[in-house]
Design a protein around this motif. Structure first.
Motif, PDB file in Angstrom:
ATOM      1  N   ARG A 187      26.322  24.157  13.495  1.00 18.55           N
ATOM      2  CA  ARG A 187      26.294  25.126  12.428  1.00 18.55           C
ATOM      3  C   ARG A 187      25.320  26.009  12.503  1.00 18.55           C
ATOM      4  O   ARG A 187      25.123  27.299  12.282  1.00 18.55           O
ATOM      5  CB  ARG A 187      26.547  24.589  11.028  1.00 18.55           C
ATOM      6  CG  ARG A 187      28.160  24.001  10.952  1.00 18.55           C
ATOM      7  CD  ARG A 187      28.054  23.218   9.523  1.00 18.55           C
ATOM      8  NE  ARG A 187      29.604  22.857   9.414  1.00 18.55           N
ATOM      9  CZ  ARG A 187      29.905  21.781   8.669  1.00 18.55           C
ATOM     10  NH1 ARG A 187      28.878  21.036   8.118  1.00 18.55           N
ATOM     11  NH2 ARG A 187      31.252  21.386   8.714  1.00 18.55           N
ATOM     12  N   HIS A 188      23.896  25.536  12.759  1.00 20.01           N
ATOM     13  CA  HIS A 188      22.580  26.383  12.776  1.00 20.01           C
ATOM     14  C   HIS A 188      22.775  27.181  13.982  1.00 20.01           C
ATOM     15  O   HIS A 188      22.639  28.474  13.644  1.00 20.01           O
ATOM     16  CB  HIS A 188      21.601  25.388  13.047  1.00 20.01           C
ATOM     17  CG  HIS A 188      20.402  26.214  13.162  1.00 20.01           C
ATOM     18  ND1 HIS A 188      19.529  26.564  12.135  1.00 20.01           N
ATOM     19  CD2 HIS A 188      19.554  26.107  14.412  1.00 20.01           C
ATOM     20  CE1 HIS A 188      18.440  27.350  12.663  1.00 20.01           C
ATOM     21  NE2 HIS A 188      18.444  26.963  14.024  1.00 20.01           N
ATOM     22  N   LEU A 190      25.476  28.396  15.280  1.00 17.84           N
ATOM     23  CA  LEU A 190      26.480  29.627  15.042  1.00 17.84           C
ATOM     24  C   LEU A 190      25.814  30.491  14.122  1.00 17.84           C
ATOM     25  O   LEU A 190      26.043  31.665  14.097  1.00 17.84           O
ATOM     26  CB  LEU A 190      27.692  28.824  14.469  1.00 17.84           C
ATOM     27  CG  LEU A 190      28.772  28.120  15.336  1.00 17.84           C
ATOM     28  CD1 LEU A 190      29.894  27.332  14.699  1.00 17.84           C
ATOM     29  CD2 LEU A 190      29.391  28.988  16.348  1.00 17.84           C
ATOM     30  N   GLY A 191      25.052  30.084  13.142  1.00 15.17           N
ATOM     31  CA  GLY A 191      24.370  31.044  12.166  1.00 15.17           C
ATOM     32  C   GLY A 191      23.484  32.066  12.847  1.00 15.17           C
ATOM     33  O   GLY A 191      23.046  32.843  12.487  1.00 15.17           O
ATOM     34  N   LEU A 192      23.057  31.592  14.114  1.00 17.02           N
ATOM     35  CA  LEU A 192      22.034  32.381  14.851  1.00 17.02           C
ATOM     36  C   LEU A 192      22.967  33.269  15.759  1.00 17.02           C
ATOM     37  O   LEU A 192      22.392  34.214  16.217  1.00 17.02           O
ATOM     38  CB  LEU A 192      21.322  31.642  15.688  1.00 17.02           C
ATOM     39  CG  LEU A 192      20.065  30.460  14.992  1.00 17.02           C
ATOM     40  CD1 LEU A 192      19.494  29.730  16.288  1.00 17.02           C
ATOM     41  CD2 LEU A 192      19.282  31.331  14.288  1.00 17.02           C
ATOM     42  N   GLY A 193      24.225  33.342  15.734  1.00 13.51           N
ATOM     43  CA  GLY A 193      25.060  34.206  16.284  1.00 13.51           C
ATOM     44  C   GLY A 193      25.316  33.815  17.616  1.00 13.51           C
ATOM     45  O   GLY A 193      26.078  34.637  18.339  1.00 13.51           O
ATOM     46  N   ARG A 194      25.248  32.550  17.953  1.00 13.35           N
ATOM     47  CA  ARG A 194      25.505  32.172  19.313  1.00 13.35           C
ATOM     48  C   ARG A 194      26.770  31.729  19.395  1.00 13.35           C
ATOM     49  O   ARG A 194      27.555  31.349  18.197  1.00 13.35           O
ATOM     50  CB  ARG A 194      24.688  30.900  19.654  1.00 13.35           C
ATOM     51  CG  ARG A 194      23.070  30.965  19.391  1.00 13.35           C
ATOM     52  CD  ARG A 194      22.542  32.138  20.438  1.00 13.35           C
ATOM     53  NE  ARG A 194      21.198  32.593  20.177  1.00 13.35           N
ATOM     54  CZ  ARG A 194      20.178  32.711  21.040  1.00 13.35           C
ATOM     55  NH1 ARG A 194      20.480  32.385  22.214  1.00 13.35           N
ATOM     56  NH2 ARG A 194      19.090  33.143  20.698  1.00 13.35           N
ATOM     57  N   GLU A 195      27.729  32.058  20.700  1.00 16.34           N
ATOM     58  CA  GLU A 195      29.049  31.894  20.729  1.00 16.34           C
ATOM     59  C   GLU A 195      29.375  30.997  21.560  1.00 16.34           C
ATOM     60  O   GLU A 195      30.554  30.390  21.774  1.00 16.34           O
ATOM     61  CB  GLU A 195      29.500  33.441  21.171  1.00 16.34           C
ATOM     62  CG  GLU A 195      29.281  34.344  20.202  1.00 16.34           C
ATOM     63  CD  GLU A 195      29.764  35.753  20.315  1.00 16.34           C
ATOM     64  OE1 GLU A 195      30.016  36.093  21.558  1.00 16.34           O
ATOM     65  OE2 GLU A 195      29.915  36.785  19.613  1.00 16.34           O
ATOM     66  N   ARG A 345      13.549  22.754  11.726  1.00 17.16           N
ATOM     67  CA  ARG A 345      13.359  24.148  12.698  1.00 17.16           C
ATOM     68  C   ARG A 345      12.286  24.145  13.191  1.00 17.16           C
ATOM     69  O   ARG A 345      11.147  24.212  12.389  1.00 17.16           O
ATOM     70  CB  ARG A 345      13.828  25.372  11.753  1.00 17.16           C
ATOM     71  CG  ARG A 345      15.292  25.269  11.104  1.00 17.16           C
ATOM     72  CD  ARG A 345      15.599  26.399  10.202  1.00 17.16           C
ATOM     73  NE  ARG A 345      15.630  27.671  11.150  1.00 17.16           N
ATOM     74  CZ  ARG A 345      16.180  28.921  10.748  1.00 17.16           C
ATOM     75  NH1 ARG A 345      16.565  28.908   9.613  1.00 17.16           N
ATOM     76  NH2 ARG A 345      16.049  29.776  11.873  1.00 17.16           N
TER      77      ARG A 345
END
Length: 349
Positions: A187-188, A190-195, A345
């Motif tokens: 989820r982290h 994904l939250g960075l915009g990684r796909e 992080r």
């Protein structure tokens, strides 16, 4: 007959009794952990023990307490893994410190393979230890059954997944929330915009690795199988898996590795191919083994589990089993613990 209170004499129960002004039987009950002694008298005995430097006779004490003051710590990995993976160092450190607090000795045993099972079984059956702590057990390993046959009380590190014992709720264990931690990591990312998030999985025969893989798939329900590569919790396997992933999916933009050592290997493989972390590929590990996670460049974002604390909890749980006796087969597990995890992080993601 020599005077047990004479200067220079080795302190005896009689000397402690004379110094404290109590009977020898009272001293024996206090020294050996027996009940029925009023606190003021027990405090007098303990002061006398300290002042005289009395050391209980182990053989005599074991006859009274039926305890050996020793616990076997069994690591189900070959020697080279134990000394190359700092995870084991941290867990053994926690176990050792807690055993010291319980006035018990650590006896370290490791298992190179099934050929060692008879040796381990004979040692445990020989009455040398009060209990056993075993961790890094593989699902196809016959070691848990060997330990169970010896009837030595035991606590395991890691959720049971072994044939014949996995469904036995009477197997006490300590583990972390592996599945939830994997979900945190993905989820982290994904939250960075990684796909296109890849996963470097741990050994298929260990529940920790399986749970972390399940957590990855919990979040990415339609994960591309081409984004999953197999490792074995070593740095070298992480590098190999990363190279395999880049060959299959050069467009990937993030990686969740099932432990920090594999993440460190993946980082080296990415660097060798000219890819920047985290700019080109974000990377998250698992464990927060500080000697690994903070030593990489950049330092690893990772899922932290309290490795040393898990070792301490294994000892405390074993103490409960020893004091209360093992439950009947099928009874509720006596205090098995799943410890929480958190995302730490750093610069890699």
């Amino acid at each position: 007959m020599p005077d047990p209170t004479a200067p220079g004499a080795r302190p005896t129960l009689e000397a402690v009794a004379a110094h404290a002004g109590v009977s020898r039987a009272t001293v024996s009950r206090v020294v050996n952990g027996g009940a029925g002694v009023r606190r003021p008298l027990a405090d007098k005995v303990r002061r006398a023990v300290e002042e005289l430097g009395y050391v209980p006779n182990h053989a005599a004490r074991s006859l009274v307490t039926r305890r050996n003051g020793a616990v076997a710590v069994i690591i189900a990995e070959p020697e080279f893994r134990i000394f190359s993976d700092p995870f084991f160092e941290q867990q053994v450190r926690g176990i050792s410190r807690e055993l010291t607090a319980h006035d018990s000795q650590l006896v370290l045993l490791w298992v190179e393979g099934p050929g060692d099972h008879d040796r381990i079984g004979r040692y445990l059956s020989g009455g040398h230890v009060d209990g056993a702590l075993a961790f890094s057990v593989h699902n196809d390993d016959g070691l848990p059954a060997v330990i169970r046959r010896t009837q030595v009380p035991a606590v395991f590190g890691g959720r049971p997944g072994w044939a014949g014992l996995a469904a036995d709720r009477a197997v006490p264990y300590v583990d972390c929330d592996n599945r939830g931690g994997a979900r945190l990591a993905v989820r982290h990312l994904l939250g960075l915009g990684r796909e296109r998030i890849a996963h470097i999985a741990g050994p298929r025969d260990q529940t920790s690795a399986l749970d972390r893989g399940d957590g990855y798939r919990d979040v990415l329900l339609d994960a591309d199988p081409g984004l999953i590569a197999q490792g074995d919790f070593t740095a070298a396997s992480g590098a190999r898996a990363m190279a395999e992933l880049l060959q299959r999916r050069p467009d990937l933009d993030a990686v969740f590795a099932a432990n920090d050592l594999m993440a460190s290997g993946a980082l080296e493989a990415l660097r060798e191919r000219g890819l920047r972390v985290p700019e080109d590929v974000a990377l998250v590990g698992f464990d927060d083994v500080v000697s690994v996670a903070e030593a990489t460049d950049p330092p690893l974002t990772t899922v932290r589990q309290d490795i040393e604390g898990m070792g301490r909890l294994m000892v405390r749980l074993l103490a409960r089993v020893l004091n209360q006796g093992e439950p009947e087969p099928g009874a509720d597990t006596p205090g098995s613990v799943i410890m929480p995890v958190e995302l730490v992080r750093r610069a890699s993601a």
